[in-house]
Design a protein around this motif. Structure first.
Motif, mmCIF file in Angstrom:
data_model
loop_
_atom_site.group_PDB
_atom_site.id
_atom_site.type_symbol
_atom_site.label_atom_id
_atom_site.label_comp_id
_atom_site.label_asym_id
_atom_site.label_seq_id
_atom_site.Cartn_x
_atom_site.Cartn_y
_atom_site.Cartn_z
ATOM 1 N N UNK A 1 0.843 -1.202 0.000
ATOM 2 C CA UNK A 1 0.000 0.000 0.000
ATOM 3 C C UNK A 1 0.877 1.250 0.000
ATOM 4 N N UNK A 2 1.904 1.266 0.840
ATOM 5 C CA UNK A 2 2.813 2.416 0.885
ATOM 6 C C UNK A 2 3.550 2.599 -0.438
ATOM 7 N N UNK A 3 3.960 1.514 -1.047
ATOM 8 C CA UNK A 3 4.671 1.579 -2.332
ATOM 9 C C UNK A 3 3.776 2.176 -3.415
ATOM 10 N N UNK A 4 2.543 1.706 -3.486
ATOM 11 C CA UNK A 4 1.603 2.227 -4.480
ATOM 12 C C UNK A 4 1.344 3.705 -4.235
ATOM 13 N N UNK A 5 1.197 4.074 -2.976
ATOM 14 C CA UNK A 5 0.960 5.475 -2.632
ATOM 15 C C UNK A 5 2.132 6.357 -3.055
ATOM 16 N N UNK A 6 3.352 5.914 -2.768
ATOM 17 C CA UNK A 6 4.539 6.690 -3.141
ATOM 18 C C UNK A 6 4.677 6.795 -4.656
ATOM 19 N N UNK A 7 4.371 5.713 -5.368
ATOM 20 C CA UNK A 7 4.457 5.760 -6.831
ATOM 21 C C UNK A 7 3.400 6.696 -7.422
ATOM 22 N N UNK A 8 2.204 6.704 -6.828
ATOM 23 C CA UNK A 8 1.158 7.627 -7.289
ATOM 24 C C UNK A 8 1.554 9.069 -7.022
ATOM 25 N N UNK A 9 2.144 9.318 -5.879
ATOM 26 C CA UNK A 9 2.609 10.669 -5.542
ATOM 27 C C UNK A 9 3.682 11.116 -6.536
ATOM 28 N N UNK B 1 4.061 10.003 -9.582
ATOM 29 C CA UNK B 1 3.412 10.175 -10.891
ATOM 30 C C UNK B 1 2.692 11.526 -10.966
ATOM 31 N N UNK B 2 2.035 11.914 -9.877
ATOM 32 C CA UNK B 2 1.362 13.227 -9.864
ATOM 33 C C UNK B 2 2.382 14.353 -10.001
ATOM 34 N N UNK B 3 3.504 14.235 -9.303
ATOM 35 C CA UNK B 3 4.554 15.255 -9.414
ATOM 36 C C UNK B 3 5.078 15.330 -10.848
ATOM 37 N N UNK B 4 5.275 14.181 -11.463
ATOM 38 C CA UNK B 4 5.754 14.150 -12.840
ATOM 39 C C UNK B 4 4.754 14.818 -13.772
ATOM 40 N N UNK B 5 3.490 14.529 -13.569
ATOM 41 C CA UNK B 5 2.450 15.084 -14.429
ATOM 42 C C UNK B 5 2.395 16.608 -14.315
ATOM 43 N N UNK C 1 5.108 18.540 -15.933
ATOM 44 C CA UNK C 1 5.136 18.328 -17.384
ATOM 45 C C UNK C 1 6.398 17.595 -17.836
ATOM 46 N N UNK C 2 6.758 16.558 -17.115
ATOM 47 C CA UNK C 2 7.913 15.742 -17.492
ATOM 48 C C UNK C 2 7.409 14.473 -18.177
ATOM 49 N N UNK C 3 8.257 13.899 -19.002
ATOM 50 C CA UNK C 3 7.893 12.658 -19.675
ATOM 51 C C UNK C 3 8.180 11.475 -18.757
ATOM 52 N N UNK C 4 7.623 10.313 -19.120
ATOM 53 C CA UNK C 4 7.822 9.123 -18.297
ATOM 54 C C UNK C 4 9.235 8.578 -18.416
ATOM 55 N N UNK C 5 9.967 9.016 -19.430
ATOM 56 C CA UNK C 5 11.349 8.548 -19.567
ATOM 57 C C UNK C 5 12.362 9.570 -19.053
#
Length: 167
Positions: A103-111, A113-117, A120-124
């Motif tokens: 649960x913590x891992x998914x939460x950190x990855x979502x956080x 991803x939101x920062x990346x979005x 305006x950064x790309x996924x690479x």
């Protein structure tokens, strides 16, 4: 100046001690984690972290459970049934801890991803990929450690069970 430092220590001390305690509040099929005590309508489990060991305590029960590690350290002899029960409870706790890590891992990855979005950064983007790998490595390492311990505990449990079977 000494009074100011003493006052700051006294104010910050309760927050430091609470950081090692998390409450797991349960009502029906709903589970909530909180750093404050649960409302009365919820059943409460207290998760304490101390010296790298997480202990889950059912706060609703009035009796104090005996910590298995403390029992062994105090050289108390345990019956095979009690030892099997303690092994089962530790296996259950480690499975719960692995679920919590997921649960913590998914939460950190979502956080992340939101920062990346929003930036305006790309996924690479190298920084994004590096941070994502760090998060995955950290939580996968914790889960792998627990899995290793669970395998050892299961092997010990099977060894005890084979010793108790009549020949």
């Amino acid at each position: 100046m000494a009074r100011l430092i003493l006052t700051l220590i006294c104010v910050m001390l309760p927050t430091v001690t609470q950081a090692n305690t998390v409450y797991k509040c349960r009502k029906d099929d709903k589970i909530v984690f909180s750093q404050t005590a649960c409302p009365q309508e919820y059943s409460q489990h207290k998760l304490e972290y101390q010296l790298g060991i997480i202990t889950e305590i059912d706060s609703d029960k009035q009796e104090k459970p005996v910590d298995p590690l403390q029992a062994l350290l105090n050289s108390q002899t345990l019956s095979k049934e009690k030892l099997l029960q303690l092994l089962d409870s530790e296996l259950y706790r480690l499975k719960q801890e692995n679920s919590y890590f997921e649960i913590l891992k998914i939460s950190e990855l979502q956080k992340l991803e939101r920062q990346r979005y929003w930036r305006n950064k790309t996924k690479d983007d190298p920084d994004y990929v590096s941070q994502m790998n760090n998060i995955n490595d950290h939580f996968n390492g914790l889960i792998l450690n627990n899995d290793t311990v669970m395998q050892q505990l299961s092997a010990r449990k099977n060894q005890i069970l084979t010793e108790t079977e009549p020949e």
